[in-house]
Design a protein around this motif. Sequence first.
Motif, PDB file in Angstrom:
ATOM      1  N   PHE A  27      49.121  47.829  45.263  1.00  0.00           N
ATOM      2  CA  PHE A  27      47.516  48.417  44.783  1.00  0.00           C
ATOM      3  C   PHE A  27      47.253  47.417  43.640  1.00  0.00           C
ATOM      4  O   PHE A  27      46.844  47.676  42.882  1.00  0.00           O
ATOM      5  N   ASN A  28      48.931  46.502  43.048  1.00  0.00           N
ATOM      6  CA  ASN A  28      48.461  46.083  41.667  1.00  0.00           C
ATOM      7  C   ASN A  28      47.856  45.005  42.073  1.00  0.00           C
ATOM      8  O   ASN A  28      47.198  44.153  41.036  1.00  0.00           O
ATOM      9  N   LEU A  29      47.691  44.872  43.371  1.00  0.00           N
ATOM     10  CA  LEU A  29      46.113  43.822  43.653  1.00  0.00           C
ATOM     11  C   LEU A  29      44.940  44.071  43.229  1.00  0.00           C
ATOM     12  O   LEU A  29      44.171  42.543  43.219  1.00  0.00           O
ATOM     13  N   VAL A  30      44.850  44.450  43.302  1.00  0.00           N
ATOM     14  CA  VAL A  30      43.119  45.032  42.743  1.00  0.00           C
ATOM     15  C   VAL A  30      43.466  45.418  41.992  1.00  0.00           C
ATOM     16  O   VAL A  30      42.001  45.526  40.893  1.00  0.00           O
ATOM     17  N   GLU A  31      44.384  45.950  41.282  1.00  0.00           N
ATOM     18  CA  GLU A  31      44.429  47.256  40.180  1.00  0.00           C
ATOM     19  C   GLU A  31      43.648  45.851  39.265  1.00  0.00           C
ATOM     20  O   GLU A  31      44.003  45.415  38.281  1.00  0.00           O
ATOM     21  N   GLY A  32      42.394  46.686  38.463  1.00  0.00           N
ATOM     22  CA  GLY A  32      41.921  45.685  37.013  1.00  0.00           C
ATOM     23  C   GLY A  32      41.280  44.468  37.441  1.00  0.00           C
ATOM     24  O   GLY A  32      40.616  43.965  36.493  1.00  0.00           O
ATOM     25  N   GLY A  33      40.755  44.340  38.654  1.00  0.00           N
ATOM     26  CA  GLY A  33      40.551  43.194  38.931  1.00  0.00           C
ATOM     27  C   GLY A  33      38.812  44.386  39.455  1.00  0.00           C
ATOM     28  O   GLY A  33      38.277  45.013  39.226  1.00  0.00           O
ATOM     29  N   ASP A  34      37.466  43.022  39.142  1.00  0.00           N
ATOM     30  CA  ASP A  34      36.579  43.423  39.247  1.00  0.00           C
ATOM     31  C   ASP A  34      35.392  42.821  41.236  1.00  0.00           C
ATOM     32  O   ASP A  34      36.114  41.741  41.396  1.00  0.00           O
ATOM     33  N   SER A  35      34.774  44.225  41.293  1.00  0.00           N
ATOM     34  CA  SER A  35      35.126  43.975  42.331  1.00  0.00           C
ATOM     35  C   SER A  35      32.644  43.492  42.180  1.00  0.00           C
ATOM     36  O   SER A  35      31.986  44.846  41.268  1.00  0.00           O
ATOM     37  N   TYR A  36      32.167  43.165  43.455  1.00  0.00           N
ATOM     38  CA  TYR A  36      30.517  42.934  43.089  1.00  0.00           C
ATOM     39  C   TYR A  36      30.118  44.273  43.838  1.00  0.00           C
ATOM     40  O   TYR A  36      30.678  44.962  44.568  1.00  0.00           O
ATOM     41  N   ASN A  37      28.624  44.373  42.693  1.00  0.00           N
ATOM     42  CA  ASN A  37      28.452  45.398  43.443  1.00  0.00           C
ATOM     43  C   ASN A  37      26.838  45.553  42.688  1.00  0.00           C
ATOM     44  O   ASN A  37      26.488  46.553  42.657  1.00  0.00           O
ATOM     45  N   GLY A  38      26.323  44.078  43.109  1.00  0.00           N
ATOM     46  CA  GLY A  38      25.236  43.987  43.428  1.00  0.00           C
ATOM     47  C   GLY A  38      24.454  44.494  44.081  1.00  0.00           C
ATOM     48  O   GLY A  38      24.421  45.668  45.145  1.00  0.00           O
ATOM     49  N   GLU A  39      22.771  44.064  44.801  1.00  0.00           N
ATOM     50  CA  GLU A  39      22.161  44.852  45.655  1.00  0.00           C
ATOM     51  C   GLU A  39      22.534  43.873  47.339  1.00  0.00           C
ATOM     52  O   GLU A  39      22.133  45.068  47.833  1.00  0.00           O
ATOM     53  N   ILE A 103      44.312  38.756  48.076  1.00  0.00           N
ATOM     54  CA  ILE A 103      43.173  40.230  48.610  1.00  0.00           C
ATOM     55  C   ILE A 103      42.168  40.424  47.036  1.00  0.00           C
ATOM     56  O   ILE A 103      41.605  40.885  47.109  1.00  0.00           O
ATOM     57  N   SER A 104      42.536  39.824  45.767  1.00  0.00           N
ATOM     58  CA  SER A 104      42.119  39.450  44.685  1.00  0.00           C
ATOM     59  C   SER A 104      40.530  38.914  45.245  1.00  0.00           C
ATOM     60  O   SER A 104      39.080  39.466  44.622  1.00  0.00           O
ATOM     61  N   PHE A 105      40.414  37.783  45.687  1.00  0.00           N
ATOM     62  CA  PHE A 105      39.443  37.170  46.296  1.00  0.00           C
ATOM     63  C   PHE A 105      38.457  38.189  47.005  1.00  0.00           C
ATOM     64  O   PHE A 105      37.168  38.415  46.616  1.00  0.00           O
ATOM     65  N   GLN A 106      39.436  38.985  47.795  1.00  0.00           N
ATOM     66  CA  GLN A 106      38.761  39.727  49.203  1.00  0.00           C
ATOM     67  C   GLN A 106      37.926  40.876  47.954  1.00  0.00           C
ATOM     68  O   GLN A 106      36.601  41.767  48.055  1.00  0.00           O
ATOM     69  N   TYR A 107      38.436  41.568  47.658  1.00  0.00           N
ATOM     70  CA  TYR A 107      38.643  42.939  46.397  1.00  0.00           C
ATOM     71  C   TYR A 107      36.993  42.110  45.330  1.00  0.00           C
ATOM     72  O   TYR A 107      35.640  42.923  45.715  1.00  0.00           O
ATOM     73  N   SER A 108      36.882  40.818  45.271  1.00  0.00           N
ATOM     74  CA  SER A 108      36.350  40.501  44.463  1.00  0.00           C
ATOM     75  C   SER A 108      34.588  40.175  44.537  1.00  0.00           C
ATOM     76  O   SER A 108      33.668  40.517  44.249  1.00  0.00           O
ATOM     77  N   ARG A 109      34.766  40.117  46.180  1.00  0.00           N
ATOM     78  CA  ARG A 109      33.785  39.956  46.652  1.00  0.00           C
ATOM     79  C   ARG A 109      32.647  41.374  47.198  1.00  0.00           C
ATOM     80  O   ARG A 109      31.796  41.096  47.263  1.00  0.00           O
ATOM     81  N   GLY A 110      33.421  42.310  47.301  1.00  0.00           N
ATOM     82  CA  GLY A 110      32.409  43.813  47.201  1.00  0.00           C
ATOM     83  C   GLY A 110      32.257  43.770  48.875  1.00  0.00           C
ATOM     84  O   GLY A 110      30.836  44.368  48.802  1.00  0.00           O
ATOM     85  N   TRP A 111      32.347  43.250  49.235  1.00  0.00           N
ATOM     86  CA  TRP A 111      32.042  43.744  51.174  1.00  0.00           C
ATOM     87  C   TRP A 111      32.005  45.491  51.259  1.00  0.00           C
ATOM     88  O   TRP A 111      33.411  46.189  50.875  1.00  0.00           O
ATOM     89  N   LYS A 112      31.275  45.682  51.534  1.00  0.00           N
ATOM     90  CA  LYS A 112      30.069  46.377  51.631  1.00  0.00           C
ATOM     91  C   LYS A 112      31.324  46.980  53.696  1.00  0.00           C
ATOM     92  O   LYS A 112      31.979  48.302  53.520  1.00  0.00           O
ATOM     93  N   ILE A 113      31.285  46.265  54.095  1.00  0.00           N
ATOM     94  CA  ILE A 113      31.790  46.019  55.823  1.00  0.00           C
ATOM     95  C   ILE A 113      32.539  45.389  55.828  1.00  0.00           C
ATOM     96  O   ILE A 113      32.386  44.273  55.621  1.00  0.00           O
ATOM     97  N   GLY A 114      34.007  45.745  56.334  1.00  0.00           N
ATOM     98  CA  GLY A 114      34.752  44.715  57.102  1.00  0.00           C
ATOM     99  C   GLY A 114      34.655  44.595  58.300  1.00  0.00           C
ATOM    100  O   GLY A 114      35.252  45.519  58.873  1.00  0.00           O
ATOM    101  N   LEU A 115      35.187  43.287  59.596  1.00  0.00           N
ATOM    102  CA  LEU A 115      34.985  43.714  60.381  1.00  0.00           C
ATOM    103  C   LEU A 115      36.441  42.993  60.426  1.00  0.00           C
ATOM    104  O   LEU A 115      37.096  42.081  60.371  1.00  0.00           O
ATOM    105  N   ALA A 116      36.985  43.507  61.987  1.00  0.00           N
ATOM    106  CA  ALA A 116      38.021  43.596  62.701  1.00  0.00           C
ATOM    107  C   ALA A 116      38.364  43.914  64.111  1.00  0.00           C
ATOM    108  O   ALA A 116      38.775  44.228  64.468  1.00  0.00           O
TER     109      ALA A 116
END
Length: 174
Positions: A27-39, A103-116
């Motif tokens: 969880f240190n990989l996302v701690e303190g990072g900014d995540s997109y939360n726009g429209e 992980i930093s990239f993924q968190y910053s993108r603020g994906w609402k839905i992830g596909l697997a």
Amino acid sequence: CNSVPLADYIQERYTKRVSVVPPMFDFNLVEGGDSYNGEEIRIGFAGSSSRLKDIQFLKNVIPEILEKYPSVVFEFAGVMPEGVQISDRVRYFKPVSSYAEYISFQYSRGWKIGLAPLLGSESDCYKTNNKFREYSACYTAGIYSDSLSYKDSLIDNVNGLVCYSLNPQEWLLA
């Protein structure tokens, strides 16, 4: 190794000297990072070019979702379905060089839905639940293929959605 099915496979074919290291998430990989939360409602997938077969069916899903939901944007990192054109609502990002950067990239993108999605190849049975752990840590709702990889962590309609095939209609509904 990192999964019980893989340990069983190795023990049956090669050696009994196998240990399973439980998968984790730092969880240190996302701690303190900014995540997109726009429209935009961002739907994302990241993977290597080896995952092209797993996501190719999405070319039949994307147009319908984009037409029905004007605020949805699809984002692909590392690979995207053939025949899908990059646009203002379909984005492609080059792979990043390290797991921490990813992980930093993924968190910053603020994906609402992830596909697997997974095709169900033999090697898929030996994967860990990486996408489940990553999506969960990044506050991303996941849509997953029915896979042995997720059976011990995913409860359909509780902590993710399970699709039992790669039928585009099933993924559209999810």
